[in-house]
Motif scaffolding. Structure first.
Motif, PDB file in Angstrom:
ATOM      1  N   PHE A 103       0.802  -1.225   0.000  1.00 36.51           N
ATOM      2  CA  PHE A 103       0.000   0.000   0.000  1.00 36.51           C
ATOM      3  C   PHE A 103       0.833   1.273   0.000  1.00 36.51           C
ATOM      4  O   PHE A 103       0.413   2.291   0.501  1.00 36.51           O
ATOM      5  CB  PHE A 103      -0.961  -0.018   1.189  1.00 36.51           C
ATOM      6  CG  PHE A 103      -1.860  -1.208   1.133  1.00 36.51           C
ATOM      7  CD1 PHE A 103      -2.886  -1.259   0.207  1.00 36.51           C
ATOM      8  CD2 PHE A 103      -1.639  -2.306   1.953  1.00 36.51           C
ATOM      9  CE1 PHE A 103      -3.691  -2.378   0.110  1.00 36.51           C
ATOM     10  CE2 PHE A 103      -2.437  -3.429   1.860  1.00 36.51           C
ATOM     11  CZ  PHE A 103      -3.464  -3.462   0.934  1.00 36.51           C
ATOM     12  N   TRP A 115       2.691   2.107  -2.981  1.00 33.19           N
ATOM     13  CA  TRP A 115       3.208   2.286  -4.340  1.00 33.19           C
ATOM     14  C   TRP A 115       3.174   3.731  -4.833  1.00 33.19           C
ATOM     15  O   TRP A 115       3.985   4.129  -5.641  1.00 33.19           O
ATOM     16  CB  TRP A 115       2.459   1.370  -5.312  1.00 33.19           C
ATOM     17  CG  TRP A 115       1.076   1.832  -5.659  1.00 33.19           C
ATOM     18  CD1 TRP A 115       0.757   2.755  -6.607  1.00 33.19           C
ATOM     19  CD2 TRP A 115      -0.169   1.380  -5.105  1.00 33.19           C
ATOM     20  NE1 TRP A 115      -0.605   2.916  -6.668  1.00 33.19           N
ATOM     21  CE2 TRP A 115      -1.201   2.088  -5.767  1.00 33.19           C
ATOM     22  CE3 TRP A 115      -0.510   0.442  -4.132  1.00 33.19           C
ATOM     23  CZ2 TRP A 115      -2.545   1.887  -5.468  1.00 33.19           C
ATOM     24  CZ3 TRP A 115      -1.846   0.246  -3.847  1.00 33.19           C
ATOM     25  CH2 TRP A 115      -2.854   0.968  -4.505  1.00 33.19           C
ATOM     26  N   SER A 147      -3.966  12.903  -6.806  1.00 30.09           N
ATOM     27  CA  SER A 147      -4.664  13.798  -5.877  1.00 30.09           C
ATOM     28  C   SER A 147      -3.873  13.996  -4.587  1.00 30.09           C
ATOM     29  O   SER A 147      -3.090  13.137  -4.177  1.00 30.09           O
ATOM     30  CB  SER A 147      -6.045  13.225  -5.525  1.00 30.09           C
ATOM     31  OG  SER A 147      -5.920  12.257  -4.504  1.00 30.09           O
ATOM     32  N   ALA A 188      -4.405  11.258  -1.919  1.00 33.90           N
ATOM     33  CA  ALA A 188      -3.634  10.044  -2.170  1.00 33.90           C
ATOM     34  C   ALA A 188      -2.174  10.265  -1.815  1.00 33.90           C
ATOM     35  O   ALA A 188      -1.507   9.376  -1.303  1.00 33.90           O
ATOM     36  CB  ALA A 188      -3.760   9.628  -3.639  1.00 33.90           C
ATOM     37  N   ILE A 236      -6.541  -2.730  -2.544  1.00 38.21           N
ATOM     38  CA  ILE A 236      -5.724  -2.077  -3.576  1.00 38.21           C
ATOM     39  C   ILE A 236      -6.605  -1.174  -4.439  1.00 38.21           C
ATOM     40  O   ILE A 236      -6.253  -0.038  -4.747  1.00 38.21           O
ATOM     41  CB  ILE A 236      -4.990  -3.137  -4.425  1.00 38.21           C
ATOM     42  CG1 ILE A 236      -3.802  -3.697  -3.650  1.00 38.21           C
ATOM     43  CG2 ILE A 236      -4.500  -2.542  -5.738  1.00 38.21           C
ATOM     44  CD1 ILE A 236      -3.056  -4.787  -4.339  1.00 38.21           C
ATOM     45  N   VAL A 241      -7.664   1.909  -2.413  1.00 35.18           N
ATOM     46  CA  VAL A 241      -6.567   2.864  -2.267  1.00 35.18           C
ATOM     47  C   VAL A 241      -6.325   3.607  -3.584  1.00 35.18           C
ATOM     48  O   VAL A 241      -6.049   4.809  -3.583  1.00 35.18           O
ATOM     49  CB  VAL A 241      -5.284   2.141  -1.776  1.00 35.18           C
ATOM     50  CG1 VAL A 241      -4.078   3.054  -1.863  1.00 35.18           C
ATOM     51  CG2 VAL A 241      -5.461   1.667  -0.347  1.00 35.18           C
ATOM     52  N   THR A 242      -6.458   2.884  -4.705  1.00 33.00           N
ATOM     53  CA  THR A 242      -6.304   3.564  -5.993  1.00 33.00           C
ATOM     54  C   THR A 242      -7.333   4.686  -6.127  1.00 33.00           C
ATOM     55  O   THR A 242      -7.036   5.758  -6.661  1.00 33.00           O
ATOM     56  CB  THR A 242      -6.478   2.565  -7.159  1.00 33.00           C
ATOM     57  OG1 THR A 242      -5.625   1.449  -6.921  1.00 33.00           O
ATOM     58  CG2 THR A 242      -6.102   3.193  -8.483  1.00 33.00           C
ATOM     59  N   PHE A 278      -8.421   6.509  -3.835  1.00 31.96           N
ATOM     60  CA  PHE A 278      -8.010   7.689  -3.068  1.00 31.96           C
ATOM     61  C   PHE A 278      -7.499   8.757  -4.014  1.00 31.96           C
ATOM     62  O   PHE A 278      -7.570   9.940  -3.717  1.00 31.96           O
ATOM     63  CB  PHE A 278      -6.886   7.330  -2.084  1.00 31.96           C
ATOM     64  CG  PHE A 278      -7.388   6.924  -0.740  1.00 31.96           C
ATOM     65  CD1 PHE A 278      -8.355   5.950  -0.636  1.00 31.96           C
ATOM     66  CD2 PHE A 278      -6.887   7.500   0.404  1.00 31.96           C
ATOM     67  CE1 PHE A 278      -8.819   5.564   0.599  1.00 31.96           C
ATOM     68  CE2 PHE A 278      -7.355   7.117   1.644  1.00 31.96           C
ATOM     69  CZ  PHE A 278      -8.323   6.143   1.742  1.00 31.96           C
ATOM     70  N   ASP A 279      -6.939   8.306  -5.122  1.00 27.70           N
ATOM     71  CA  ASP A 279      -6.483   9.261  -6.130  1.00 27.70           C
ATOM     72  C   ASP A 279      -7.664   9.758  -6.955  1.00 27.70           C
ATOM     73  O   ASP A 279      -7.963  10.950  -6.977  1.00 27.70           O
ATOM     74  CB  ASP A 279      -5.428   8.596  -7.016  1.00 27.70           C
ATOM     75  CG  ASP A 279      -5.000   9.484  -8.178  1.00 27.70           C
ATOM     76  OD1 ASP A 279      -5.295  10.688  -8.142  1.00 27.70           O
ATOM     77  OD2 ASP A 279      -4.370   8.972  -9.113  1.00 27.70           O
ATOM     78  N   TYR A 280      -8.392   8.822  -7.586  1.00 26.97           N
ATOM     79  CA  TYR A 280      -9.420   9.250  -8.553  1.00 26.97           C
ATOM     80  C   TYR A 280     -10.558  10.024  -7.914  1.00 26.97           C
ATOM     81  O   TYR A 280     -11.086  10.966  -8.500  1.00 26.97           O
ATOM     82  CB  TYR A 280      -9.948   8.022  -9.317  1.00 26.97           C
ATOM     83  CG  TYR A 280      -8.926   7.536 -10.283  1.00 26.97           C
ATOM     84  CD1 TYR A 280      -8.798   8.144 -11.532  1.00 26.97           C
ATOM     85  CD2 TYR A 280      -8.035   6.518  -9.951  1.00 26.97           C
ATOM     86  CE1 TYR A 280      -7.823   7.738 -12.425  1.00 26.97           C
ATOM     87  CE2 TYR A 280      -7.058   6.114 -10.835  1.00 26.97           C
ATOM     88  CZ  TYR A 280      -6.954   6.724 -12.069  1.00 26.97           C
ATOM     89  OH  TYR A 280      -5.988   6.342 -12.934  1.00 26.97           O
ATOM     90  N   PHE A 302     -10.524  12.010  -5.353  1.00 24.66           N
ATOM     91  CA  PHE A 302     -10.204  13.325  -4.786  1.00 24.66           C
ATOM     92  C   PHE A 302      -9.441  14.220  -5.746  1.00 24.66           C
ATOM     93  O   PHE A 302      -8.896  15.225  -5.352  1.00 24.66           O
ATOM     94  CB  PHE A 302      -9.389  13.156  -3.497  1.00 24.66           C
ATOM     95  CG  PHE A 302     -10.141  12.444  -2.412  1.00 24.66           C
ATOM     96  CD1 PHE A 302     -11.091  13.125  -1.660  1.00 24.66           C
ATOM     97  CD2 PHE A 302      -9.921  11.104  -2.169  1.00 24.66           C
ATOM     98  CE1 PHE A 302     -11.790  12.469  -0.662  1.00 24.66           C
ATOM     99  CE2 PHE A 302     -10.634  10.436  -1.183  1.00 24.66           C
ATOM    100  CZ  PHE A 302     -11.571  11.120  -0.429  1.00 24.66           C
ATOM    101  N   ARG A 303      -9.383  13.826  -7.015  1.00 19.08           N
ATOM    102  CA  ARG A 303      -8.564  14.606  -7.938  1.00 19.08           C
ATOM    103  C   ARG A 303      -9.209  15.930  -8.279  1.00 19.08           C
ATOM    104  O   ARG A 303     -10.411  16.036  -8.312  1.00 19.08           O
ATOM    105  CB  ARG A 303      -8.335  13.796  -9.225  1.00 19.08           C
ATOM    106  CG  ARG A 303      -6.864  13.835  -9.612  1.00 19.08           C
ATOM    107  CD  ARG A 303      -6.702  13.187 -10.946  1.00 19.08           C
ATOM    108  NE  ARG A 303      -5.963  11.922 -10.794  1.00 19.08           N
ATOM    109  CZ  ARG A 303      -5.852  11.063 -11.792  1.00 19.08           C
ATOM    110  NH1 ARG A 303      -6.440  11.266 -12.936  1.00 19.08           N
ATOM    111  NH2 ARG A 303      -5.146   9.964 -11.626  1.00 19.08           N
TER     112      ARG A 303
END
Ligand SMILES: [Cu+2]
Lengths: 534, 99
Positions: A300, A302, A312, A315, B88, B91-92, B94-96, B98-99
């Protein structure tokens, strides 16, 4: 079954096969370990020479021995060979195959034929990888990371290289699967989980990463191929794709892959230090479980490769936080190694020197890793030679030196002959000095702003690059001395003996070289693996 | 280790009726996957598709791949893998998200 003490050892016992076929068709885990040793050493030397050529190009500003495109191809090929052919299989395939069954008191791995098949797949992938460098439209120039969208557009031989990495992944998965089953099912009677030596423990944690993470990179690489051939639009924004998705998918595997490299290395060091400190390992359970913790948390983190990619903010802090967490179990191991040495009667022979060097270089690599893992500092040094120095300290200084430690530690067991220890110590000193002279200046010029993957640079970086190139040639000469010295061990007449270092794990209780079936009689385990008290 | 005391029921045979029921269940879920694409769920589209796929994977593992009749340790392992996979993906996002 052949009986008692006049059993043939695994080198004499060709099982009726002739010449080279006794090796490439043997399902004996020890012979397969040797096959990997020879193949991996060959590829290592090839890629190390490429590294030497790159350093030669960087000896002075401007074009010296090659143009930019050749340089791009060279660092890509160097990376692909080193990562996929050398360090990922590395310790597990060579010493895991050879010693895992012996250390847990088994006659072989759980699936010996699958084991041989893994080597064949490895060779198929290796041939493809080498082929991709010379055939078609020139060597791939994307870097070993194959970042989209460039990898979907570059006119070079990307598909073959990507397919090679895909094939090599299968070899890795099958080896991992084999080790998991072996460790679950084949331990000697009485060897409970917490009576198992720590090198097998590290292989167990590693095997789970190999089995679970590798398929992700396999799929990702196939997506690159599909994107190139059919313009699907996974990663290309013009087709509605997202290039950052590629980075996610790639690093979901490739960060845990760092632990595929380093966990077995830590396992080797954990075997060597008690033997030469003549003392039971300190914090056995903490070391065993920290391997598992590293493997688990390592999934977790990466995103720390992607801070500047446009991911973001949420992240980013999340990944930065977890990166700091994963440093804890690594530090636990270091403390335990040091505590093991404390008040031990240390016998600083060659394997110990390499093991101690591992700790030193791994600490530098690990702490500079935290500079990269924290958000603010990473933005400054991202994609500079600071990163190059950091991961060479971890992978070469860590995994590489652990490999050298392992080969010096176990060589007398594998072949029954001792190398010249004085020459081995001299080679150690030269490699140690050469390594630091090569990589340390890269930290400095990296902070000053020297970008990675450039074949040319501004004059202000000349001094750093010159020192680094000199270091590269010191290091290469040390490596050659080391390899020649080990190879010449076979000329020694006197046998090394069954237990030259006074080790206590099971491999030191069988003859050197071990008989084909390892044990006359499978031992029953009653004590902890590192009890030096008689 | 020469010990087979933990060997699970050897060669469990599942009846054709059960297998047929499982097959029908899988086909039904496939239709749902297709049908769901017609409904506009926005960012949840991916989540719904993944959940259905996981249910199907679970069914295949349980009956076709005999997980139901194996030692509990295998069930824990598979559960662990599912959990890892789910984490996984979360967690990915978390990016998409909140972008
Ligand atoms: Cu990483």
């Amino acid at each position: 079954m052949e009986t008692q003490n006049n059993q043939l050892n695994y080198i004499e016992d060709t099982q009726g096969r002739w010449g080279i076929f006794a090796w490439i068709f043997s399902t004996d885990h020890k012979r397969i370990g040797i096959l990997y040793l020879i193949s991996i050493t060959t590829f290592f030397l090839l890629a190390a020479l490429m590294g030497g050529l790159m350093r030669l190009e960087l000896i002075a500003p401007g074009e010296t021995i090659m143009d930019a495109q050749t340089y791009n191809g060279l660092f890509t090929v160097h990376g692909i060979i080193m990562i996929f052919l050398v360090v990922i299989p590395g310790l597990g395939a060579v010493f895991g195959n050879f010693f895992l069954p012996i250390m847990i008191g088994a006659r072989d791995v759980a699936f010996p034929r699958l084991n041989l098949f893994s080597w064949w797949i490895y060779m198929a992938g290796a041939i493809l990888a080498v082929y991709s460098q010379f055939a078609g439209d020139g060597p791939p120039d994307t870097g070993w990371t194959f970042y989209a969208p460039y990898s979907t557009e570059s006119g070079t031989n990307v598909v073959a290289a990507v397919f090679a990495a895909f094939v090599l992944g299968f070899s890795s998965i099958l080896t991992g699967l084999n080790f998991i089953v072996t460790i679950h099912r084949m331990r000697a009677p009485g060897m409970t989980w917490f009576k198992m030596p720590l090198f097998p423990w590290s292989l167990y944690a590693t095997a789970w990463i190999q089995v679970l993470a590798t398929p992700i990179v396999g799929i990702t690489l196939m997506m690159i191929v599909a994107e190139r051939l059919f313009q699907i639009g996974f990663f290309d924004p013009a087709l509605g794709g997202d290039p950052i998705l590629y980075q996610h998918l790639f690093w979901i595997y490739s960060h845990p892959a760092v632990y595929i490299m380093i966990l077995p290395a830590m396992g080797v060091i954990t075997e060597i230090i008690p033997t030469f400190a003549k003392k039971s390992i300190f914090g056995y359970k903490a070391i065993a479980l920290s391997s598992v913790a590293i493997a688990a948390v390592g999934y977790f983190v990466w995103g720390h490769h992607m801070y500047t990619s446009g991911m973001s903010g949420t992240a980013r802090w999340f990944f930065s936080f977890l990166t700091f967490i994963v440093a804890i179990p690594s530090a636990i191991k270091v403390f335990n190694w040091v505590a093991t040495m404390y008040k031990g009667s240390i016998d600083a022979r060659t394997p110990f020197l390499y093991a101690a060097t591992f700790i030193f270089l791994f600490m530098i690599g690990g702490l500079t890793g935290l500079v990269l893992g924290s958000l603010a500092t990473d933005v400054h040094v991202h994609d500079t030679s600071f990163v190059v120095a950091h991961f060479h300290y971890i992978i070469f200084g860590g995994m590489g030196f652990a490999f050298f430690a392992a080969i010096h530690y176990w060589w007398p067991k594998m072949f029954g002959k001792m190398y010249n220890e004085r020459v081995a110590n001299i080679a150690w000193l030269i490699t140690f000095v050469g390594f630091n002279v090569l990589y340390f200046p890269l930290f400095v010029i990296g902070i000053q702003g020297m970008p990675r993957r450039y074949f040319d640079y501004l004059p202000e970086f000349h001094a750093g690059h010159l020192i680094s190139t000199i270091g590269a040639f010191i290091l290469l000469s040390g490596l050659f001395l080391m390899i020649i010295n080990i190879y010449r061990a076979k000329k020694h007449v006197t046998p090394a003996g069954d237990n030259p270092w006074g080790g206590v794990t099971l491999e030191w209780q069988v003859p050197s070289p071990p008989p084909t079936l390892n044990f006359d009689e499978i031992p029953t385990i009653t004590k902890s693996p590192y009890s030096f008290e008689k | 280790m020469e010990n087979h005391e933990h060997e699970p029921h050897e060669n469990h045979i599942t009846s054709y009726t059960t297998l047929a029921k499982v097959l029908i269940g899988l086909l039904f879920l496939t239709f749902i996957t297709v049908a769901v694409t017609g409904i506009h769920l926005g960012p949840l589209t991916v989540a719904v598709a993944l959940i259905i796929a996981c249910v199907k994977g679970g069914i295949v593992l349980t009956w076709f791949m005999h997980l139901k009749f194996e030692l509990p340790v295998f069930r824990y392992m598979v559960l662990g893998v599912f959990l890892l996979f789910a984490l996984i993906i979360i967690v990915t996002f978390f990016d998409y998200a909140f972008r």
